[in-house]
Design a protein around this motif. Structure first.
Motif, PDB file in Angstrom:
ATOM      1  N   ARG A 132     -48.454  -4.853  -9.834  1.00  0.00           N
ATOM      2  CA  ARG A 132     -47.583  -4.851  -8.643  1.00  0.00           C
ATOM      3  C   ARG A 132     -46.832  -3.529  -8.529  1.00  0.00           C
ATOM      4  N   GLY A 192     -47.569  -1.582  -5.058  1.00  0.00           N
ATOM      5  CA  GLY A 192     -46.510  -1.574  -4.046  1.00  0.00           C
ATOM      6  C   GLY A 192     -46.507  -2.833  -3.213  1.00  0.00           C
ATOM      7  N   PRO A 193     -46.652  -2.817  -1.900  1.00  0.00           N
ATOM      8  CA  PRO A 193     -46.805  -1.633  -1.071  1.00  0.00           C
ATOM      9  C   PRO A 193     -45.475  -0.968  -0.679  1.00  0.00           C
ATOM     10  N   SER A 194     -44.348  -1.672  -0.799  1.00  0.00           N
ATOM     11  CA  SER A 194     -43.098  -1.067  -0.324  1.00  0.00           C
ATOM     12  C   SER A 194     -42.203  -0.734  -1.510  1.00  0.00           C
ATOM     13  N   PRO A 196     -39.023  -1.761  -2.216  1.00  0.00           N
ATOM     14  CA  PRO A 196     -38.406  -2.905  -2.902  1.00  0.00           C
ATOM     15  C   PRO A 196     -39.381  -3.646  -3.811  1.00  0.00           C
ATOM     16  N   ASP A 197     -40.682  -3.702  -3.411  1.00  0.00           N
ATOM     17  CA  ASP A 197     -41.662  -4.328  -4.289  1.00  0.00           C
ATOM     18  C   ASP A 197     -41.712  -3.635  -5.638  1.00  0.00           C
ATOM     19  N   ILE A 202     -39.366  -1.774  -7.009  1.00  0.00           N
ATOM     20  CA  ILE A 202     -38.131  -1.989  -7.779  1.00  0.00           C
ATOM     21  C   ILE A 202     -38.151  -3.377  -8.418  1.00  0.00           C
ATOM     22  N   LEU A 203     -38.618  -4.370  -7.642  1.00  0.00           N
ATOM     23  CA  LEU A 203     -38.700  -5.727  -8.178  1.00  0.00           C
ATOM     24  C   LEU A 203     -39.639  -5.752  -9.378  1.00  0.00           C
ATOM     25  N   ALA A 204     -40.754  -5.004  -9.292  1.00  0.00           N
ATOM     26  CA  ALA A 204     -41.689  -4.958 -10.414  1.00  0.00           C
ATOM     27  C   ALA A 204     -41.023  -4.332 -11.631  1.00  0.00           C
TER      28      ALA A 204
END
Lengths: 164, 109, 89
Positions: free
Chosen positions: C23, C27-29, C31-32, C34-36
């Protein structure tokens, strides 16, 4: 100096002492003394960072709330685990606006944290006037039920503990 | 008896950690992906930490409770980071998948 | 009993780390990602705690505690950066 000036946050002192003892993983008398000393000095030196005093009105309600909360964390995890393992197509995610009755900062942050850890919901945004909390639910076929559940199960006891 | 409890806690912890990351990898949009790590992973790591606490206490060098500190810390911080991430995602207007009609979300800031 | 359970737990947590990495790369963004990263540090704590039980050594606790503290601060700083375009105001 009055007792109030000397001990501005009576709840913070034992908490800091307990954290110190846990960090050192010992109950030696020296550590107990040092922990209590730190618990007394740190609130004194950081006084201006703690604008509101925490006052717990009904400790018994708080304990019952915490018990419900811990049980809900386990149930929520089983529910979320099943949703994740199931087909993603069948999920019905939704944004839900929850009107707030709480007013103090502490109670609102308690509520937001509780929502994040329990049944399939994450708090996403507090409106600027602090009247509504935007909540994202992982699977909510019936948004009104989720809203009513949050209000009755978590908001009502918190209001009683911190604001009654 | 103690060994069974330990084995159960370790397995439960590992399974929840796994499911949380599976949710992160598998679900469709950011907002649903947020749910797996904040709940399942936190509880999974909590279970593992309690298992560690039980294990080191049973080794006989006195009670080992400092794992409780990490558990509490994670349970307090996980919702905060989840909230901030959701806020950031709303701020960037990330796309949402499979949403229902009621979605009264506007940019407010 | 423990000899069976611990390798299984290691495998599960390692798989979790691998999925988090996937992840993180995909990505793709922002926040994704950062969450990962956030999930990655929590998974690392799980891995360290397991290693501590496996090797019967309490030394890994300090490392886990430091990762927890630094990871949280890192996540908050990255989120603030996304929200404000600036970390220190």
């Amino acid at each position: 100096m009055s007792a109030r000036r000397l001990l501005p946050h009576p709840l913070l002192t034992p908490i800091l002492a307990a954290v110190w003892l846990l960090l050192n993983n010992s109950l030696a008398p020296g550590h107990v003394v040092l922990g209590l000393l730190l618990g007394w000095l740190i609130p004194l030196f950081t006084l201006r960072f703690w604008p509101e005093t925490v006052r717990i009105r009904k400790p018994r309600v708080l304990i019952r709330f915490l018990a419900v909360f811990i049980l809900d964390v386990f149930l929520a995890n089983l529910v979320v685990a099943r949703r994740i393992l199931g087909s993603p197509d069948r999920l019905r995610p939704a944004f839900i606006e929850v009107p707030l009755e709480l007013e103090s900062d502490l109670a609102i942050s308690f509520l937001a944290n509780t929502i994040c850890l329990t049944p399939g919901t994450v708090s996403a945004r507090l409106s600027p006037d602090r009247r509504t909390l935007l909540v994202h639910a992982l699977d909510a076929p019936d948004p009104d039920a989720v809203r009513a559940d949050i209000k009755a199960r978590y908001e009502a006891p918190l209001k009683e503990v911190f604001e009654s | 008896m103690l060994e069974y409890l330990l084995a159960f806690l370790i397995l439960a912890g590992a399974v929840f950690t796994f499911i949380g990351s599976l949710g992160l990898a598998r679900l469709r949009d950011f907002y649903t992906r947020l749910h797996g790590p904040t709940k399942a992973t936190t509880l999974g790591v909590g279970c593992l930490l309690i298992a560690s606490s039980v294990f080191f206490t049973s080794q006989g060098n006195g009670a080992s409770l400092h794992e409780v500190l990490i558990t509490l810390f994670l349970f307090i911080t996980a919702p905060v980071s989840a909230h901030l991430l959701a806020k950031a995602a709303l701020h960037l207007n990330l796309p949402r998948v499979g949403e229902q009609a009621e979605a009264p979300v506007r940019r407010q800031d | 009993m423990m000899a069976i359970v611990i390798p299984i737990a290691f495998a599960l947590v390692a798989a979790a780390v691998a999925m988090t990495f996937w992840r993180l790369l995909r990505g793709p963004s922002a926040p994704d990602r950062i969450l990962a990263l956030d999930t990655l540090y929590v998974n690392t704590i799980a891995l360290l705690v397991l290693l501590g039980i496996h090797l019967d050594s309490p030394l890994y606790f300090e490392a886990a505690l430091l990762i927890a503290l630094m990871g949280f601060v890192g996540t908050v700083a990255l989120c603030k950066y996304l929200l404000r375009g600036d970390i220190i105001e």
